[in-house]
Write a protein that holds these residues in place. Structure first.
Motif, PDB file in Angstrom:
ATOM      1  N   UNK A 278      -4.155 -15.489  26.517  1.00 36.79           N
ATOM      2  CA  UNK A 278      -5.353 -14.766  26.112  1.00 36.79           C
ATOM      3  C   UNK A 278      -5.538 -14.506  27.565  1.00 36.79           C
ATOM      4  N   UNK A 279      -5.561 -15.415  28.668  1.00 37.72           N
ATOM      5  CA  UNK A 279      -5.998 -15.291  29.369  1.00 37.72           C
ATOM      6  C   UNK A 279      -5.271 -13.851  30.626  1.00 37.72           C
ATOM      7  N   UNK A 280      -5.593 -13.670  31.831  1.00 35.94           N
ATOM      8  CA  UNK A 280      -5.056 -13.150  32.765  1.00 35.94           C
ATOM      9  C   UNK A 280      -4.627 -13.314  34.078  1.00 35.94           C
ATOM     10  N   UNK A 281      -3.696 -12.628  34.509  1.00 31.22           N
ATOM     11  CA  UNK A 281      -3.598 -13.550  36.105  1.00 31.22           C
ATOM     12  C   UNK A 281      -3.015 -12.162  37.041  1.00 31.22           C
ATOM     13  N   UNK A 282      -3.094 -12.606  37.874  1.00 29.54           N
ATOM     14  CA  UNK A 282      -2.706 -11.149  39.361  1.00 29.54           C
ATOM     15  C   UNK A 282      -2.750 -11.789  39.491  1.00 29.54           C
ATOM     16  N   UNK A 283      -1.757 -10.843  40.898  1.00 28.64           N
ATOM     17  CA  UNK A 283      -1.649 -11.086  42.736  1.00 28.64           C
ATOM     18  C   UNK A 283      -1.353  -9.828  43.575  1.00 28.64           C
TER      19      UNK A 283
ATOM     20  N   UNK B 116     -11.351 -13.304  32.476  1.00 28.99           N
ATOM     21  CA  UNK B 116     -11.175 -12.775  31.028  1.00 28.99           C
ATOM     22  C   UNK B 116     -10.086 -13.689  30.171  1.00 28.99           C
ATOM     23  N   UNK B 117     -11.028 -13.319  28.189  1.00 29.51           N
ATOM     24  CA  UNK B 117     -10.370 -14.154  27.451  1.00 29.51           C
ATOM     25  C   UNK B 117     -10.301 -13.020  26.352  1.00 29.51           C
ATOM     26  N   UNK B 118      -9.378 -14.045  25.773  1.00 33.03           N
ATOM     27  CA  UNK B 118      -9.258 -13.303  23.956  1.00 33.03           C
ATOM     28  C   UNK B 118      -8.486 -11.893  24.680  1.00 33.03           C
ATOM     29  N   UNK B 119      -7.744 -11.824  25.429  1.00 31.98           N
ATOM     30  CA  UNK B 119      -6.679 -10.965  25.762  1.00 31.98           C
ATOM     31  C   UNK B 119      -5.617 -10.877  25.194  1.00 31.98           C
ATOM     32  N   UNK B 120      -5.580  -9.780  24.482  1.00 28.69           N
ATOM     33  CA  UNK B 120      -3.618  -9.325  23.151  1.00 28.69           C
ATOM     34  C   UNK B 120      -3.652  -8.449  24.789  1.00 28.69           C
ATOM     35  N   UNK B 121      -3.630  -6.930  24.930  1.00 25.87           N
ATOM     36  CA  UNK B 121      -2.584  -6.330  26.436  1.00 25.87           C
ATOM     37  C   UNK B 121      -3.885  -6.081  27.138  1.00 25.87           C
ATOM     38  N   UNK B 122      -2.848  -5.729  27.758  1.00 28.66           N
ATOM     39  CA  UNK B 122      -2.663  -5.301  29.998  1.00 28.66           C
ATOM     40  C   UNK B 122      -2.358  -4.575  30.130  1.00 28.66           C
ATOM     41  N   UNK B 123      -2.994  -3.783  31.322  1.00 30.52           N
ATOM     42  CA  UNK B 123      -2.185  -2.383  32.164  1.00 30.52           C
ATOM     43  C   UNK B 123      -2.978  -2.425  33.478  1.00 30.52           C
ATOM     44  N   UNK B 124      -1.977  -1.579  34.282  1.00 24.51           N
ATOM     45  CA  UNK B 124      -2.744  -1.238  34.910  1.00 24.51           C
ATOM     46  C   UNK B 124      -2.615   0.421  35.670  1.00 24.51           C
ATOM     47  N   UNK B 125      -3.569   0.648  36.615  1.00 22.34           N
ATOM     48  CA  UNK B 125      -3.786   1.612  37.249  1.00 22.34           C
ATOM     49  C   UNK B 125      -3.637   1.730  38.239  1.00 22.34           C
ATOM     50  N   UNK B 126      -3.382   2.420  39.367  1.00 27.28           N
ATOM     51  CA  UNK B 126      -3.302   2.474  41.072  1.00 27.28           C
ATOM     52  C   UNK B 126      -3.942   1.506  41.543  1.00 27.28           C
TER      53      UNK B 126
ATOM     54  N   UNK C 200     -11.885  -4.205  28.068  1.00 29.12           N
ATOM     55  CA  UNK C 200     -12.367  -5.248  29.987  1.00 29.12           C
ATOM     56  C   UNK C 200     -11.864  -4.221  30.779  1.00 29.12           C
ATOM     57  N   UNK C 201     -12.248  -3.304  32.111  1.00 29.34           N
ATOM     58  CA  UNK C 201     -11.707  -3.110  32.875  1.00 29.34           C
ATOM     59  C   UNK C 201     -12.641  -3.673  34.177  1.00 29.34           C
ATOM     60  N   UNK C 202     -11.649  -3.135  35.168  1.00 24.99           N
ATOM     61  CA  UNK C 202     -11.980  -4.008  36.904  1.00 24.99           C
ATOM     62  C   UNK C 202     -11.111  -3.421  38.082  1.00 24.99           C
ATOM     63  N   UNK C 203     -11.877  -3.445  39.237  1.00 26.57           N
ATOM     64  CA  UNK C 203     -11.204  -2.862  40.065  1.00 26.57           C
ATOM     65  C   UNK C 203     -12.242  -1.129  40.398  1.00 26.57           C
ATOM     66  N   UNK C 204     -11.532  -0.490  40.882  1.00 22.46           N
ATOM     67  CA  UNK C 204     -11.984   0.773  41.793  1.00 22.46           C
ATOM     68  C   UNK C 204     -12.298   1.401  40.491  1.00 22.46           C
ATOM     69  N   UNK C 205     -14.235   2.125  40.379  1.00 26.72           N
ATOM     70  CA  UNK C 205     -14.453   3.183  39.606  1.00 26.72           C
ATOM     71  C   UNK C 205     -15.291   3.978  40.234  1.00 26.72           C
ATOM     72  N   UNK C 206     -14.140   4.356  40.561  1.00 26.03           N
ATOM     73  CA  UNK C 206     -14.526   6.321  41.756  1.00 26.03           C
ATOM     74  C   UNK C 206     -14.659   7.208  40.765  1.00 26.03           C
ATOM     75  N   UNK C 207     -14.234   7.449  40.338  1.00 24.11           N
ATOM     76  CA  UNK C 207     -14.060   8.033  38.849  1.00 24.11           C
ATOM     77  C   UNK C 207     -14.601   8.583  37.357  1.00 24.11           C
TER      78      UNK C 207
END
Length: 248
Positions: free
Chosen positions: A147-152, A165-175, A188-195
């Motif tokens: 349920x942990x998430x890694x990123x590069x 992030x913990x206890x995650x069951x699905x992820x997706x990536x926008x631009x 949960x959300x992380x990153x650019x939030x301009x819109x």
């Protein structure tokens, strides 16, 4: 697309928002393992009519990747950045595509990536215990079995700030943003939030999320859909949607 029948999975071409983008393609996987595609085909990304024995598909901006039943992978489309260099892949379980890179999860939980690596989005060789991935414009997410998430990749946008992030069951990536669903049905959300694409804290009862270039969708357990983010082309106008279900 009225001719599309017996489709069990679809993929939409990933594309970041820019002056030279906007064109894309759509891919469908049929129950018999054949593949169909429609849309922009300038680089041959829709040249999939000869594919057979396919069990999963993913689409990048100008690329289509398929997983075969024997664990190999096939690809078609733009190859200039190396995103189609998948002929050596073996024991592949699933794939995801960013704009310029392709990522695969092997049956042993390791990950391989090819293509543009200018932000380090393909530096996934040391990942272990991965069950799925998602690829953005210049970042890659990996969901571990615990349920942990890694990123590069992309650091400036903050899309890779998922280490807590913990206890995650699905992820997706926008631009330039990352989204997830937890076991509690929260987002949960992380990153650019301009819109406002990361304004998901109030969502509950979720079973899945999807990230567009600058918007986010959430599928609720009751079959309705919520949205947030850029709506300049009506991409967030989903209030009337009902009866939406995740394919089994």
């Amino acid at each position: 697309m009225s001719a599309w029948t017996d489709v069990v999975a679809v993929a939409a071409g990933a594309v970041h928002a820019a002056r030279n983008t906007g064109r894309s393609h759509t891919v469908g996987l049929r129950s018999d393992g054949s593949v169909i595609a429609t849309g922009w085909n300038a680089d041959g990304q829709c040249a999939v009519s000869g594919w057979r024995g396919v069990v999963a598909v993913a689409a990048g901006w100008r690329t289509t990747v398929g997983v075969l039943a024997d664990g190999r992978a096939v690809a078609t489309g733009r190859a200039a950045e190396g995103q189609c260099d998948v002929s050596a892949w073996r024991d592949v379980r699933s794939v995801s595509c960013g704009d310029w890179h392709s990522v695969a999860v092997r049956v042993d939980g390791t990950v391989i990536a090819v293509g543009n690596n200018r932000r380090g989005q393909c530096e996934v060789d040391e990942w272990r215990g991965i069950i799925s991935t998602a690829a953005g414009y210049t970042h890659t997410l990996g969901l571990r079995g615990d349920g942990h998430v890694v990123a590069a990749g992309d650091a400036p946008s903050g899309a890779c700030g998922v280490e807590r992030w913990r206890d995650v069951i699905q992820v997706d990536a926008g631009s330039h943003h990352s989204v997830a669903v937890t076991t509690a049905g929260r987002a949960l959300a992380q990153g650019d939030n301009e819109f406002g694409q990361c304004e998901v804290d109030a969502w509950s009862g979720l079973v899945a999320v999807a990230a567009g270039s600058r918007h986010t969708l959430g599928l609720l357990a009751d079959g309705t859909v919520v949205s947030t983010g850029e709506d300049s082309d009506g991409q967030c106008r989903v209030k009337s949607w009902t009866g939406i279900r995740i394919p089994i």
